[in-house]
Scaffold this motif. Structure first.
Motif, PDB file in Angstrom:
ATOM      1  N   MET A   1      25.361  -7.512 -19.752  1.00 45.74           N
ATOM      2  CA  MET A   1      25.567  -8.923 -19.565  1.00 45.74           C
ATOM      3  C   MET A   1      27.052  -9.134 -19.282  1.00 45.74           C
ATOM      4  O   MET A   1      27.907  -8.459 -19.842  1.00 45.74           O
ATOM      5  N   ARG A   2      27.356 -10.101 -18.426  1.00 45.84           N
ATOM      6  CA  ARG A   2      28.742 -10.401 -18.070  1.00 45.84           C
ATOM      7  C   ARG A   2      29.103 -11.793 -18.561  1.00 45.84           C
ATOM      8  O   ARG A   2      28.350 -12.750 -18.402  1.00 45.84           O
ATOM      9  N   VAL A   3      30.286 -11.894 -19.155  1.00 46.21           N
ATOM     10  CA  VAL A   3      30.828 -13.160 -19.630  1.00 46.21           C
ATOM     11  C   VAL A   3      32.192 -13.324 -18.982  1.00 46.21           C
ATOM     12  O   VAL A   3      33.020 -12.408 -19.023  1.00 46.21           O
ATOM     13  N   ASP A   4      32.439 -14.474 -18.360  1.00 44.12           N
ATOM     14  CA  ASP A   4      33.730 -14.771 -17.748  1.00 44.12           C
ATOM     15  C   ASP A   4      34.459 -15.807 -18.591  1.00 44.12           C
ATOM     16  O   ASP A   4      33.848 -16.751 -19.104  1.00 44.12           O
ATOM     17  N   VAL A   5      35.766 -15.619 -18.728  1.00 47.09           N
ATOM     18  CA  VAL A   5      36.596 -16.547 -19.494  1.00 47.09           C
ATOM     19  C   VAL A   5      37.692 -17.062 -18.575  1.00 47.09           C
ATOM     20  O   VAL A   5      38.370 -16.277 -17.912  1.00 47.09           O
ATOM     21  N   LEU A   6      37.859 -18.373 -18.532  1.00 42.74           N
ATOM     22  CA  LEU A   6      38.889 -19.007 -17.716  1.00 42.74           C
ATOM     23  C   LEU A   6      39.762 -19.872 -18.620  1.00 42.74           C
ATOM     24  O   LEU A   6      39.276 -20.435 -19.597  1.00 42.74           O
ATOM     25  N   ILE A   7      41.019 -19.973 -18.276  1.00 38.00           N
ATOM     26  CA  ILE A   7      41.977 -20.750 -19.047  1.00 38.00           C
ATOM     27  C   ILE A   7      42.429 -21.934 -18.215  1.00 38.00           C
ATOM     28  O   ILE A   7      42.829 -21.774 -17.063  1.00 38.00           O
ATOM     29  N   ASP A   8      42.381 -23.118 -18.798  1.00 38.59           N
ATOM     30  CA  ASP A   8      42.872 -24.316 -18.135  1.00 38.59           C
ATOM     31  C   ASP A   8      44.313 -24.524 -18.568  1.00 38.59           C
ATOM     32  O   ASP A   8      44.603 -25.232 -19.521  1.00 38.59           O
ATOM     33  N   GLU A   9      45.207 -23.853 -17.895  1.00 38.23           N
ATOM     34  CA  GLU A   9      46.614 -23.843 -18.280  1.00 38.23           C
ATOM     35  C   GLU A   9      47.437 -23.584 -17.028  1.00 38.23           C
ATOM     36  O   GLU A   9      47.009 -22.844 -16.137  1.00 38.23           O
ATOM     37  N   GLU A  10      48.619 -24.139 -16.958  1.00 36.74           N
ATOM     38  CA  GLU A  10      49.470 -23.962 -15.779  1.00 36.74           C
ATOM     39  C   GLU A  10      49.782 -22.484 -15.530  1.00 36.74           C
ATOM     40  O   GLU A  10      49.735 -22.006 -14.415  1.00 36.74           O
ATOM     41  N   HIS A  11      50.097 -21.754 -16.571  1.00 38.92           N
ATOM     42  CA  HIS A  11      50.432 -20.340 -16.441  1.00 38.92           C
ATOM     43  C   HIS A  11      49.258 -19.491 -16.918  1.00 38.92           C
ATOM     44  O   HIS A  11      49.395 -18.655 -17.799  1.00 38.92           O
ATOM     45  N   PHE A  12      48.089 -19.724 -16.318  1.00 39.47           N
ATOM     46  CA  PHE A  12      46.866 -19.113 -16.803  1.00 39.47           C
ATOM     47  C   PHE A  12      46.874 -17.600 -16.723  1.00 39.47           C
ATOM     48  O   PHE A  12      46.275 -16.928 -17.547  1.00 39.47           O
ATOM     49  N   GLU A  13      47.559 -17.017 -15.754  1.00 43.08           N
ATOM     50  CA  GLU A  13      47.540 -15.561 -15.618  1.00 43.08           C
ATOM     51  C   GLU A  13      48.159 -14.905 -16.850  1.00 43.08           C
ATOM     52  O   GLU A  13      47.614 -13.959 -17.405  1.00 43.08           O
ATOM     53  N   GLY A  14      49.300 -15.397 -17.296  1.00 41.88           N
ATOM     54  CA  GLY A  14      49.923 -14.866 -18.497  1.00 41.88           C
ATOM     55  C   GLY A  14      49.065 -15.100 -19.727  1.00 41.88           C
ATOM     56  O   GLY A  14      48.976 -14.245 -20.613  1.00 41.88           O
ATOM     57  N   ALA A  33      32.292  -4.625 -25.864  1.00 41.28           N
ATOM     58  CA  ALA A  33      32.584  -5.187 -24.544  1.00 41.28           C
ATOM     59  C   ALA A  33      33.689  -4.407 -23.851  1.00 41.28           C
ATOM     60  O   ALA A  33      34.572  -3.852 -24.498  1.00 41.28           O
ATOM     61  N   VAL A  34      33.611  -4.387 -22.535  1.00 42.15           N
ATOM     62  CA  VAL A  34      34.678  -3.853 -21.691  1.00 42.15           C
ATOM     63  C   VAL A  34      35.380  -5.063 -21.095  1.00 42.15           C
ATOM     64  O   VAL A  34      34.735  -5.950 -20.526  1.00 42.15           O
ATOM     65  N   LEU A  35      36.708  -5.122 -21.234  1.00 42.82           N
ATOM     66  CA  LEU A  35      37.499  -6.261 -20.778  1.00 42.82           C
ATOM     67  C   LEU A  35      38.220  -5.922 -19.487  1.00 42.82           C
ATOM     68  O   LEU A  35      38.785  -4.832 -19.366  1.00 42.82           O
ATOM     69  N   ALA A  36      38.225  -6.844 -18.537  1.00 38.73           N
ATOM     70  CA  ALA A  36      38.941  -6.626 -17.279  1.00 38.73           C
ATOM     71  C   ALA A  36      39.403  -7.962 -16.724  1.00 38.73           C
ATOM     72  O   ALA A  36      38.705  -8.965 -16.830  1.00 38.73           O
ATOM     73  N   LEU A  37      40.585  -7.969 -16.121  1.00 37.60           N
ATOM     74  CA  LEU A  37      41.057  -9.139 -15.394  1.00 37.60           C
ATOM     75  C   LEU A  37      40.545  -9.032 -13.968  1.00 37.60           C
ATOM     76  O   LEU A  37      40.545  -7.954 -13.388  1.00 37.60           O
ATOM     77  N   ASP A  52      42.541 -14.691 -12.206  1.00 38.16           N
ATOM     78  CA  ASP A  52      42.191 -15.968 -12.808  1.00 38.16           C
ATOM     79  C   ASP A  52      40.963 -15.919 -13.694  1.00 38.16           C
ATOM     80  O   ASP A  52      40.555 -16.947 -14.212  1.00 38.16           O
ATOM     81  N   VAL A  53      40.394 -14.742 -13.915  1.00 37.80           N
ATOM     82  CA  VAL A  53      39.207 -14.634 -14.749  1.00 37.80           C
ATOM     83  C   VAL A  53      39.335 -13.396 -15.631  1.00 37.80           C
ATOM     84  O   VAL A  53      39.682 -12.325 -15.154  1.00 37.80           O
ATOM     85  N   LEU A  54      39.050 -13.573 -16.917  1.00 41.72           N
ATOM     86  CA  LEU A  54      38.911 -12.435 -17.813  1.00 41.72           C
ATOM     87  C   LEU A  54      37.417 -12.160 -17.905  1.00 41.72           C
ATOM     88  O   LEU A  54      36.638 -13.038 -18.272  1.00 41.72           O
ATOM     89  N   GLU A  55      37.026 -10.973 -17.521  1.00 36.80           N
ATOM     90  CA  GLU A  55      35.616 -10.603 -17.485  1.00 36.80           C
ATOM     91  C   GLU A  55      35.306  -9.667 -18.650  1.00 36.80           C
ATOM     92  O   GLU A  55      36.035  -8.712 -18.884  1.00 36.80           O
ATOM     93  N   LEU A  56      34.230  -9.961 -19.369  1.00 36.61           N
ATOM     94  CA  LEU A  56      33.731  -9.087 -20.420  1.00 36.61           C
ATOM     95  C   LEU A  56      32.365  -8.600 -19.985  1.00 36.61           C
ATOM     96  O   LEU A  56      31.501  -9.405 -19.628  1.00 36.61           O
ATOM     97  N   VAL A  57      32.173  -7.312 -19.986  1.00 40.73           N
ATOM     98  CA  VAL A  57      30.848  -6.742 -19.753  1.00 40.73           C
ATOM     99  C   VAL A  57      30.396  -6.247 -21.106  1.00 40.73           C
ATOM    100  O   VAL A  57      31.041  -5.387 -21.714  1.00 40.73           O
ATOM    101  N   THR A  58      29.315  -6.825 -21.588  1.00 37.75           N
ATOM    102  CA  THR A  58      28.891  -6.587 -22.959  1.00 37.75           C
ATOM    103  C   THR A  58      27.603  -5.776 -23.028  1.00 37.75           C
ATOM    104  O   THR A  58      26.815  -5.758 -22.090  1.00 37.75           O
ATOM    105  N   GLY A  59      27.419  -5.147 -24.166  1.00 38.35           N
ATOM    106  CA  GLY A  59      26.206  -4.384 -24.428  1.00 38.35           C
ATOM    107  C   GLY A  59      25.352  -5.092 -25.455  1.00 38.35           C
ATOM    108  O   GLY A  59      25.589  -6.245 -25.817  1.00 38.35           O
TER     109      GLY A  59
END
Length: 130
Positions: A1-14, A33-37, A52-59
């Protein structure tokens, strides 16, 4: 399963890098989970993509509660707690204020989305968006 995380922030990459590091230190998340930008596609004429997305691939051992609590703890560590959007398939939930009630709703929506097939998942409007 894949979960995406997004940040609503001006400096979202950091902030995404900070969240990735934080989650990577959480044993419950690290085990399941395996974490990847991930980059979004570059605009036509642009020189490249933007992380712009932190991706988690979960088991199977993934715990929505452990994940949401880790994200909430990270938000509290920030000078200004950013809004965090979590997408799982066609379900989208937003952590705005980090209250116990909001976090409980986010966990319930994510657990419900994991238990249902893709065609029966609740729509984002059914989640705890505020």
């Amino acid at each position: 399963m894949r979960v995406d995380v997004l940040i609503d922030e001006e400096h979202f990459e950091g902030e995404l890098r900070s969240l990735r590091s934080w989650l990577g230190q959480e044993p419950a998340v690290r085990r399941s989970a395996v974490l990847a930008l991930r980059e979004r596609s570059a605009e036509p004429g642009a020189m490249g993509g933007v992380l712009d997305v932190l991706e988690l691939v979960t088991g199977n051992g993934w715990s929505a509660a452990s994940f949401v609590l880790a994200v909430a703890a990270w938000r509290q560590s920030r000078p200004r707690a950013p809004q965090v959007t979590i997408r799982q398939g066609d379900v989208e939930v937003i952590i705005c204020n980090g209250s116990e009630a909001e976090l409980a709703r986010v966990v319930a929506v994510l657990e419900g989305a994991a238990d249902q097939g893709p065609s029966t998942r609740p729509h984002a409007a059914d989640g705890p968006q505020q």
